[in-house]
Design an enzyme around this catalytic site. Structure first.
Site, PDB file in Angstrom:
ATOM      1  N   HIS A   5      -1.288  -1.364  -4.430  1.00 55.64           N
ATOM      2  CA  HIS A   5      -2.534  -0.982  -3.543  1.00 55.64           C
ATOM      3  C   HIS A   5      -2.718   0.497  -3.418  1.00 55.64           C
ATOM      4  CE1 HIS A   5      -5.949  -2.040  -1.052  1.00 55.64           C
ATOM      5  NE2 HIS A   5      -5.539  -1.057  -0.225  1.00 55.64           N
TER       6      HIS A   5
ATOM      7  N   MET B  26      -8.892   8.002   0.260  1.00 56.77           N
ATOM      8  CA  MET B  26      -9.705   8.409   1.592  1.00 56.77           C
ATOM      9  C   MET B  26     -10.238   9.867   1.393  1.00 56.77           C
ATOM     10  SD  MET B  26      -7.456   7.009   4.538  1.00 56.77           S
ATOM     11  CE  MET B  26      -6.324   5.423   4.198  1.00 56.77           C
TER      12      MET B  26
ATOM     13  N   MET C 206     -11.120  -6.184   5.819  1.00 52.39           N
ATOM     14  CA  MET C 206     -10.468  -5.352   6.286  1.00 52.39           C
ATOM     15  C   MET C 206     -10.166  -6.176   7.706  1.00 52.39           C
ATOM     16  SD  MET C 206     -10.143  -2.614   4.401  1.00 52.39           S
ATOM     17  CE  MET C 206      -8.985  -1.798   5.790  1.00 52.39           C
TER      18      MET C 206
ATOM     19  N   ASP D  44      -4.740   3.773  -1.702  1.00 52.50           N
ATOM     20  CA  ASP D  44      -5.658   3.749  -0.722  1.00 52.50           C
ATOM     21  C   ASP D  44      -6.315   5.576  -0.821  1.00 52.50           C
ATOM     22  OD1 ASP D  44      -6.095   1.682   0.862  1.00 52.50           O
ATOM     23  OD2 ASP D  44      -4.056   2.006   1.537  1.00 52.50           O
TER      24      ASP D  44
ATOM     25  N   ASP E  89      -6.549  -6.493   4.163  1.00 52.62           N
ATOM     26  CA  ASP E  89      -6.096  -5.275   4.402  1.00 52.62           C
ATOM     27  C   ASP E  89      -6.023  -4.806   5.736  1.00 52.62           C
ATOM     28  OD1 ASP E  89      -5.171  -2.710   3.856  1.00 52.62           O
ATOM     29  OD2 ASP E  89      -6.876  -2.140   2.640  1.00 52.62           O
TER      30      ASP E  89
ATOM     31  N   SER F 232       0.849  -1.292  -0.081  1.00 50.57           N
ATOM     32  CA  SER F 232      -0.143   0.034  -0.029  1.00 50.57           C
ATOM     33  C   SER F 232       1.045   1.395  -0.017  1.00 50.57           C
ATOM     34  CB  SER F 232      -0.877  -0.071   1.356  1.00 50.57           C
ATOM     35  OG  SER F 232      -1.218   1.412   1.550  1.00 50.57           O
TER      36      SER F 232
ATOM     37  N   MET G  42     -12.270   4.451  -0.083  1.00 45.80           N
ATOM     38  CA  MET G  42     -12.557   4.534   1.285  1.00 45.80           C
ATOM     39  C   MET G  42     -13.546   5.884   1.248  1.00 45.80           C
ATOM     40  SD  MET G  42      -9.570   2.821   3.489  1.00 45.80           S
ATOM     41  CE  MET G  42      -8.694   3.047   1.955  1.00 45.80           C
TER      42      MET G  42
ATOM     43  N   HIS H 282      -8.375   1.016  -3.638  1.00 47.07           N
ATOM     44  CA  HIS H 282      -9.415   0.895  -2.587  1.00 47.07           C
ATOM     45  C   HIS H 282      -9.894   2.221  -2.423  1.00 47.07           C
ATOM     46  CE1 HIS H 282      -9.538  -0.439   1.932  1.00 47.07           C
ATOM     47  NE2 HIS H 282     -10.810  -0.155   1.207  1.00 47.07           N
TER      48      HIS H 282
END
Ligand code: DX5
Ligand code: ZN
Length: 229
Positions: A37, A41, A141, A39, A176, A12, A72, A70
């Protein structure tokens, strides 16, 4: 992207140097990462803010393997086309992010990406029972999403349930949060095949000392040997 259940390590870049994403991505791939990966957010669905589709698009030319994005964020649907345009290979949305995950997964596939669904620690495996033919990846998660470097929460019972629900379907199980050489074999033994790892891959290394990334990746991979079939 072809499907297999071999163990894949997905560093990540949340744990990378934020001023140097291009070099960091090239370094982890050169050191053995299988996927990258990313992330995303929004400071709303999770209490932290990272980057959006323009940044992800700028990462794309550096990623030679699989760009695993991913999300979020909530809502998801208004941004799906932007992440397709950014070049995501896999786009994962949280089941908790809105009332219409079924529609979201259809839209992700419709935009030409693999569709992932992520489950927070409090969400049961059964929540995806009616989504398994619409999804290419279930992300379990093992921390509450929002930050790297948190302590692993044991979700092995959930992973086992998912593995049995998935059966022969070509659906990855991704883990994750808090994955390191100690926790990785627990989750692969339970049926996971994609291991996201932020701090455990980046710790101690840098783009000037990238072989540490390689050693960290190898330690995770070696720890899982013999635990999966
Ligand atoms: C957490 C993120 C993870 C995070 C994992 O919300 O989704 O991908 O980067 O970091 P570590 O491996 O440090 O727990
Ligand atoms: Zn993640």
């Amino acid at each position: 992207m072809s499907f297999d259940r071999k163990i894949k390590i997905a560093p990540s870049i949340l744990s990378a140097d934020f001023a140097n994403f291009g070099q960091e991505i090239r370094a982890i791939e050169a050191q053995g990462a299988d996927w990258v990966h990313v992330d995303v957010m929004d400071g709303h669905f999770v209490p932290n803010l990272t980057f959006g589709p323009q940044a992800v698009k700028a990462f794309r030319p550096h990623v030679k393997t699989v760009m695993d994005v991913h999300l979020m964020i909530a809502p998801v649907d208004p941004y799906i086309d932007a992440y397709a345009d950014a070049g995501a290979d896999v786009l994962t949305a949280h089941i908790e992010a809105g009332p219409h995950i079924h529609r979201t997964l259809q839209a992700i596939r419709g935009a030409g990406m693999k569709a992932g669904v992520a489950l927070n620690p409090g969400t049961p495996a059964e929540a995806v029972a009616h989504l398994l033919d619409l999804t290419d990846l279930v992300c379990v998660m093992t921390v509450n999403p929002g930050f790297g470097g948190q302590k692993f929460i044991d979700m092995t019972a959930k992973i086992r349930s998912l593995r049995s629900m998935i059966g022969d379907r070509p659906v990855h199980i991704e883990i994750d949060g808090g994955v390191d050489p100690a926790t990785a074999p627990l989750v692969t033994e339970a049926g996971a095949d994609v291991l996201v790892a932020g701090s455990a891959v980046f710790k101690g290394g840098s783009v000037n000392d990238p072989t540490v990334y390689g050693e960290n990746i190898r330690k995770i991979r070696t720890a899982t040997e013999g635990t999966w079939t």
